[in-house]
Design an enzyme around this catalytic site. Sequence first.
Site, PDB file in Angstrom:
ATOM      1  N   GLU A  37       0.866  -1.161   0.000  1.00 12.16           N
ATOM      2  CA  GLU A  37       0.000   0.000   0.000  1.00 12.16           C
ATOM      3  C   GLU A  37       0.915   1.226   0.000  1.00 12.16           C
ATOM      4  O   GLU A  37       1.807   1.314   0.843  1.00 12.16           O
ATOM      5  CB  GLU A  37      -0.878  -0.016   1.265  1.00 12.16           C
ATOM      6  N   ARG A 264       5.352 -13.070   9.366  1.00 12.32           N
ATOM      7  CA  ARG A 264       6.016 -11.776   9.181  1.00 12.32           C
ATOM      8  C   ARG A 264       7.457 -11.867   9.643  1.00 12.32           C
ATOM      9  O   ARG A 264       7.780 -12.657  10.514  1.00 12.32           O
ATOM     10  CB  ARG A 264       5.349 -10.705  10.067  1.00 12.32           C
ATOM     11  N   LYS A 274       4.540   0.264   9.270  1.00  9.67           N
ATOM     12  CA  LYS A 274       4.653   1.562   8.619  1.00  9.67           C
ATOM     13  C   LYS A 274       4.076   2.672   9.483  1.00  9.67           C
ATOM     14  O   LYS A 274       4.603   3.775   9.503  1.00  9.67           O
ATOM     15  CB  LYS A 274       3.916   1.520   7.280  1.00  9.67           C
TER      16      LYS A 274
HETATM   17  P1  ATP Z   1       2.613  -2.417   7.823  1.00  9.38           P
HETATM   18  O1  ATP Z   1       2.101  -3.133   9.011  1.00  9.38           O
HETATM   19  O2  ATP Z   1       4.047  -2.070   7.907  1.00  9.38           O
HETATM   20  O3  ATP Z   1       1.763  -1.266   7.377  1.00  9.38           O
HETATM   21  P2  ATP Z   1       1.390  -3.810   5.739  1.00  9.38           P
HETATM   22  O4  ATP Z   1       1.180  -5.262   5.630  1.00  9.38           O
HETATM   23  O5  ATP Z   1       0.200  -3.013   6.030  1.00  9.38           O
HETATM   24  O6  ATP Z   1       2.564  -3.507   6.713  1.00  9.38           O
HETATM   25  P3  ATP Z   1       1.666  -3.464   2.957  1.00  9.38           P
HETATM   26  O7  ATP Z   1       2.213  -2.333   2.196  1.00  9.38           O
HETATM   27  O8  ATP Z   1       0.231  -3.770   2.831  1.00  9.38           O
HETATM   28  O9  ATP Z   1       2.063  -3.205   4.451  1.00  9.38           O
HETATM   29  O10 ATP Z   1       2.527  -4.775   2.704  1.00  9.38           O
HETATM   30  C1  ATP Z   1       2.789  -5.284   1.426  1.00  9.38           C
HETATM   31  C2  ATP Z   1       3.132  -6.736   1.558  1.00  9.38           C
HETATM   32  O11 ATP Z   1       4.247  -6.918   2.411  1.00  9.38           O
HETATM   33  C3  ATP Z   1       1.989  -7.536   2.154  1.00  9.38           C
HETATM   34  O12 ATP Z   1       1.829  -8.731   1.413  1.00  9.38           O
HETATM   35  C4  ATP Z   1       2.430  -7.829   3.543  1.00  9.38           C
HETATM   36  O13 ATP Z   1       1.903  -9.042   3.980  1.00  9.38           O
HETATM   37  C5  ATP Z   1       3.961  -7.856   3.406  1.00  9.38           C
HETATM   38  N1  ATP Z   1       4.607  -7.473   4.663  1.00  9.38           N
HETATM   39  C6  ATP Z   1       4.407  -6.344   5.368  1.00  9.38           C
HETATM   40  N2  ATP Z   1       5.123  -6.353   6.505  1.00  9.38           N
HETATM   41  C7  ATP Z   1       5.823  -7.517   6.518  1.00  9.38           C
HETATM   42  C8  ATP Z   1       6.745  -8.128   7.427  1.00  9.38           C
HETATM   43  N3  ATP Z   1       7.110  -7.524   8.571  1.00  9.38           N
HETATM   44  N4  ATP Z   1       7.250  -9.346   7.106  1.00  9.38           N
HETATM   45  C9  ATP Z   1       6.905  -9.943   5.960  1.00  9.38           C
HETATM   46  N5  ATP Z   1       6.040  -9.431   5.075  1.00  9.38           N
HETATM   47  C10 ATP Z   1       5.494  -8.234   5.337  1.00  9.38           C
HETATM   48 MG    MG Z   2      -1.416  -3.940   4.468  1.00  8.64          MG
END
Ligand code: ATP
Ligand code: MG
Length: 559
Positions: A37, A264, A274
Amino acid sequence: MTNRPETFNEDFVREMVRADLARATFGGRIQTRFPPEPNGYLHIGHAKAITLDFELASEFGGICNLRFDDTNPDTEDTVFVEGIIEDLEWLGYTSAGEPLYASDYFEQLYEWAELLITRGLAYVDDQDAETISQQRGGYGQPGVESPFRNRTPEENLDLFRLMRAGECAEGSRVLRARIDMQHENMQLRDPVMYRIRHEHHHRTGDAWHIYPTYDWAHGQSDAIEGVTHSLCTLEFDSHRPLYDWYLSQLPLTMDAPRQTEFARLELTHTVTSKRRLATLVADGIVDGWDDPRMPTLRGLRRRGYPAEAIREFCTYIGVSRTNSRHQIELLESFVRQHLNANAPRKMAVTNPIKLVITNWPADTVEYVEVVNNPERESDGTRQVPFSGELFIEAEDFMAEPPPKYFRLTPGREVRLRSAYFVTCTGYEHDADGNVSTVFATYDPETRGGNAPDGRKVKSTMHWVSAAHAISGSAAFYDRLFSAEVPGAETGDVMDDVNSNSKTLLAGCKFEPSMLDVAPGEVVQFERLGYFAHDPRESMLFHRTVGLRDEWARVKDAKN
Ligand code: ATP
Ligand code: MG
């Protein structure tokens, strides 16, 4: 790394893909996507997902796209879109085609939503978010059906079209799937599909007044693109039945993709969310998303982490279905190993005092030959100027040393790296007792740093010729969060922010060849660690990692 686990390539995801290919599921195709995102920059956690998505596709002859999950206009921005594209490339991966955007599917998603309404599978609810959430119930608690649940398809269509046209106030209505208010999985208790937002979207502008939720957009976007394996993190586990339900209701012309969850990546002393990283930036705790203390890819890059080391680390830790937190020292050991093999050695004095060689011939400069990288002979040597006035580290001299202090002290002989043996003859200090100048004599017979008579010294020190020194600064970093698990004690990660995580030494003295170090390049300061040249500020260096492998110590302590 030599000790790559034997299970590499045999994790549960690869096993699944191999089985799918053997059975020709999805027509024998494999396609993945990395779906960030654009509401922040990529962090080390994303690196794990990226490595998995891209490597998996390439290992099995498939493709992987970068897809922006840009369904929420509130926090998304093109600067993040551009930053993510740049960071992904830096990490070593490129989208199979042009980057894709969930927002490009808004029209198709809307049509499908109308289709669900027509079939009595979706309805407009006029209740507010709080009421809807309360009525959802909980485990063992029944859900409550909305009084608007049994609106006719015609009425729902009219209202939904009004929502789209921007005729309804934000929060006044939502579109919900009509599934089962008593379902044991809360995700299926009539989840919200659309919210009203009179907000400018970074790509669709003001065209839309309703925006799809993650759940309504994600699986359908996967299907539109022909994704076969939709990999996401464990928190989406309970969303999978909803992902499947939506796809099963639609007249797809392609195979429905399959969602699979993995753990994760979490690191000690680090947060990978984020939202929290954005708070660190907003509160001025760090100097931006690319602050070298940030676990963002741009922060790590500025700190001097090689992309290759990050990729190898992600491969090494592998994928599993159990959440775990890795020691940050393990990541650092991959970084150190890369830099040890590749970083040119330099002499830099970060906390200088003068060393005057009293028997050095006046006005004489000698050039001594110094090895560029003992790990790689082909990197050759360089000529470094040596003279009778040098800078050495303040810590390398003590007037009254404790036992086992082997560096300079009155009467002691030491080696100046690649140059000469010198013997300390005295020192001067200022009114406060701080040593300002150390005096020594050199032995002309020891040129190159070895005594022909075979006598030994117990320490070798780095130095910089005073007349030739380049001035600069070096930033030393400590953990951004002092606790191994930030927030473990109080529940608020901000309570564990280390207020002393940066020490900037502005009066450093570098050997002249430091002027050739490119922006962003990493060098080893002899005895002090690896340092990355700031990409923007000349002669500012960020300490990447120290020289000693902390991982061995940490690993042993854990066993
Ligand atoms: P955040 O909690 O940092 O906002 P998010 O999952 O909301 O993370 P996205 O931009 O939606 O952030 O993530 C893009 C992809 O990266 C998704 O498929 C998510 O599952 C993966 N991802 C995000 N954080 C991690 C992590 N700590 N370890 C592994 N994969 C991750
Ligand atoms: Mg997300």
